[in-house]
Design an enzyme around this catalytic site. Sequence first.
Site, PDB file in Angstrom:
ATOM      1  N   LEU A 146       0.651  -1.126  -0.061  1.00 46.40           N
ATOM      2  CA  LEU A 146      -0.201  -0.169  -0.037  1.00 46.40           C
ATOM      3  C   LEU A 146       0.948   1.250   0.026  1.00 46.40           C
ATOM      4  O   LEU A 146       1.631   1.444   0.908  1.00 46.40           O
ATOM      5  CB  LEU A 146      -1.004  -0.070   1.149  1.00 46.40           C
ATOM      6  N   ASP A 147       0.570   2.176  -1.085  1.00 45.38           N
ATOM      7  CA  ASP A 147       1.451   3.561  -1.245  1.00 45.38           C
ATOM      8  C   ASP A 147       2.949   3.242  -1.088  1.00 45.38           C
ATOM      9  O   ASP A 147       3.629   4.438  -0.829  1.00 45.38           O
ATOM     10  CB  ASP A 147       0.930   4.387   0.130  1.00 45.38           C
ATOM     11  N   GLU A 148       3.274   2.144  -1.380  1.00 46.53           N
ATOM     12  CA  GLU A 148       4.640   2.042  -1.350  1.00 46.53           C
ATOM     13  C   GLU A 148       5.244   1.900  -3.081  1.00 46.53           C
ATOM     14  O   GLU A 148       6.482   1.477  -3.177  1.00 46.53           O
ATOM     15  CB  GLU A 148       5.191   0.688  -0.907  1.00 46.53           C
TER      16      GLU A 148
END
Lengths: 275, 275, 275, 275
Positions: C218-220
């Site tokens: 996530l969000d990486e």
Amino acid sequence: MIILIQCRDQVGLVAAISGVLAAGQMNIVSLREYVDKPANLFFMRVEAEQESDMPGLEEKLLRVLPPDAVVKVNPQPEKKIVVLVTKEYHCLADILIRHYFRSLGAEVLAVIGHYDTLQDICNRFDIPFHKIEVPSSARVLFEQQLEDLIRGYSPDYIVLAKFMRILSPGFVAKFPGRIINIHHSFLPAFAGAQPYKQAYERGVKLIGATAHFVTDQLDEGPILAQQIIPVTHSATAADMVKAGKEIETAVLARGLRLVLEDRVFVYGNKTVVFE
Amino acid sequence: MIILIQCRDQVGLVAAISGVLAAGQMNIVSLREYVDKPANLFFMRVEAEQESDMPGLEEKLLRVLPPDAVVKVNPQPEKKIVVLVTKEYHCLADILIRHYFRSLGAEVLAVIGHYDTLQDICNRFDIPFHKIEVPSSARVLFEQQLEDLIRGYSPDYIVLAKFMRILSPGFVAKFPGRIINIHHSFLPAFAGAQPYKQAYERGVKLIGATAHFVTDQLDEGPILAQQIIPVTHSATAADMVKAGKEIETAVLARGLRLVLEDRVFVYGNKTVVFE
Amino acid sequence: MIILIQCRDQVGLVAAISGVLAAGQMNIVSLREYVDKPANLFFMRVEAEQESDMPGLEEKLLRVLPPDAVVKVNPQPEKKIVVLVTKEYHCLADILIRHYFRSLGAEVLAVIGHYDTLQDICNRFDIPFHKIEVPSSARVLFEQQLEDLIRGYSPDYIVLAKFMRILSPGFVAKFPGRIINIHHSFLPAFAGAQPYKQAYERGVKLIGATAHFVTDQLDEGPILAQQIIPVTHSATAADMVKAGKEIETAVLARGLRLVLEDRVFVYGNKTVVFE
Amino acid sequence: MIILIQCRDQVGLVAAISGVLAAGQMNIVSLREYVDKPANLFFMRVEAEQESDMPGLEEKLLRVLPPDAVVKVNPQPEKKIVVLVTKEYHCLADILIRHYFRSLGAEVLAVIGHYDTLQDICNRFDIPFHKIEVPSSARVLFEQQLEDLIRGYSPDYIVLAKFMRILSPGFVAKFPGRIINIHHSFLPAFAGAQPYKQAYERGVKLIGATAHFVTDQLDEGPILAQQIIPVTHSATAADMVKAGKEIETAVLARGLRLVLEDRVFVYGNKTVVFE
């Protein structure tokens, strides 16, 4: 509740104004003031909350202020605008989208152009589009028709959203302080025609955009907002035009928001902007 | 004349304060106020001019304010600072230059380091430099010697100008609200060690710097100022370190200026900055 | 003509590649190359002009490059995209406007949402809108319906234009390197939910937005573009949300443009962006 | 190893150049090229690594290039500069600090002024300071003495670090392409005297600084770097002067770095900057 005050400066203005508000049990949420010392002018914008109605606030304030004071209490919340365009879509489309989603803070009454390029986008948003049939070279007739169309809508502001025609001083004088323009350079650099071409030829490393009120001096009116983006040697004039559209859109949106939220005072060739 | 006021919010504060100033024939040059609604706190900064002295102003203001009010009239104009460094020169040199040319707004009493790298530059500006001889791994002794050195100067603020050692909560508690740090990332991203290496590995497109007050939570203190610069894929971690120095210098200078000009209120983990 | 090359680095790559182009009488208009030394990877983007057609260019290039080389000659000029939305309009509307005026560089095949808030704006631009009727809490069914809808259009890219649902790693794995998201913070700060609330509580002085490819973390995922705007203490979380919309729109537009103009290589968790 | 090439454009230049490098087993670390199509000019900057020495590289390159080609292999790594100043310290101090800590990338041979304000800071860094005793109103004598002083040091570049005197075209012609100036506005806005006063009177919302080469046209030379900062209505001309110093320092530092790292080509009134 928003209160705008402009008057000549003197000792005790803040106390006098806030005293009136306190007497009415109004709670100040935000207070911004500015004094232009050389001009001896005082500007104030107050956002306040009140539990009950406060009748006659404007008169109460005028009573404690210098005779030249201009006071506006709760200026009209939703302004009405007419948008003037030529062929470029980006600023108009941004305005139409914000209007459609009710985040513009204004009602778009109509769009006026001298090409029909942008007719269809207006149709899609149910906004009247008027094409001026007189060629813009016939300036007197052109401006007469433009004026008639505008007057038919009685807008608060006229927004030049990439309107690529120069309006005569006579025309501008009919709507003083009510015409907002986006100029595609960081004024005063590259005033006049083809600013990106000028920028390219000068070899600048940044290009900009300026939202300003229109006065009878071309590109010399009071500035609302400016922004720049960096460019490199590899940017052609066409690249600059393309990149510039992004900041033109953003700067006009910002300038409009400031005006429509009653955050701007205009005096002489300057603006006071209380963000 | 500068007046700073912090208290719990209530109706009529501006009127009460400005009434006191008007009664003393003081002319408000600049007034900034802010209310944190959830916290119910009121903050105000006034710059005023007066013709003659106004004795007892602080007491007069306290009399019209809530009991918790903190009022400062004309805070000490030139603060005294001690600067802590490791080996990097850029922030220290900027401070020394501004001090030498009297544009820092503070007196630099001394510089303290644990390497002698920056001894010579201090000598050149006639600023005492103290090297802590205890290794920083011996934290208790190290911090004791640091505290002794600092206390010998009684500074208003301690500036960590790229001081690459973590101070213990116990040490920080001895100088509450008086230690200012520059962290080489846009906090809260990349807190802790080697932020540029972290940034390189994450592949970010911008790097930043943050000036903040130091609390007992590492890199968690109230933020004063932040700034970023763009980076591209071609920037190595070393390139980022080099580019980052420029904004570290600028952000610390800005954060310091705000504090030294009495433009900052600190409460909880936040700052109010009246520029 | 655009040529993209990615392969392991070795001496002579530029000579080999440019030799093939010169033999074909191609004029290099723009050449960008980058070597990631630690990863030993070579990336190149060439824009070239040729008078006549050059058949078999890809094969000719592969012949002079290492065996792992990936060569793309004239990648598909107009990509096809499907846009996923929730209720916020600003990113979608920007995409629809650019699409309508043919400046997006992609064909918008459809918009998919799980509310009907944005149905009408899609209708106005004649873009199919599909509402997923399964509640997003029923994740397996929800993602199955989403996948079916997407596969029905065979898009090159899936654009999450403020799609406020987390996609499972299994879903993401079905469209590797093809899902682009706008996150409303300067990652890695404030990953996860409600970044503006986090930003408000942390008291930051700048807020940002990040366009990135979606991976199973996530969000990486690899970052395409980031931008920030300054905020002050007076900005509430709601103010930040409002101000943030402007840069979210701008950053997603920029990230999309870079991808759609074939200016981006992705490897590991990073991007190479040849602007 | 750095290689700079400028010549008229033609098909096959990259292949010819990279072929020579590959034949010498040189590994290209970074290659940047640009073609000005209207001017039909080709510019290239290569950073390469080689295992052993490669004698005669310049000749080998000239042999495969058009007759007008200018090739520089490993330009002198540390340039020599002379700095001209008036009274303002910020740009000079920044240069002296970087020089002292060996991060300037140049040797500061001397500082020349027409006031003794900055004598002491030069003394502290052991840099010769020369005061021109002739009043600058006696321009011929003034410039003669200035030229004599400069020629005594044979610098590569002359840096005008807030040198507030206009140099005559005759003087400039003696050091073509070797004089670098910082102008305190975003040129071409506010060329000439007192740009901040001009900016204040025009009511702009951003101010800037420009580093450029000096030509015989005042403030019209090729631009190296530009930067801006926002200002508000509350900034006086004096505030702008103060705020402007920060970007003047930063922009001159950046422009100098670009020149000193051999990243700049100058042609006509433009620069190509390979960052």
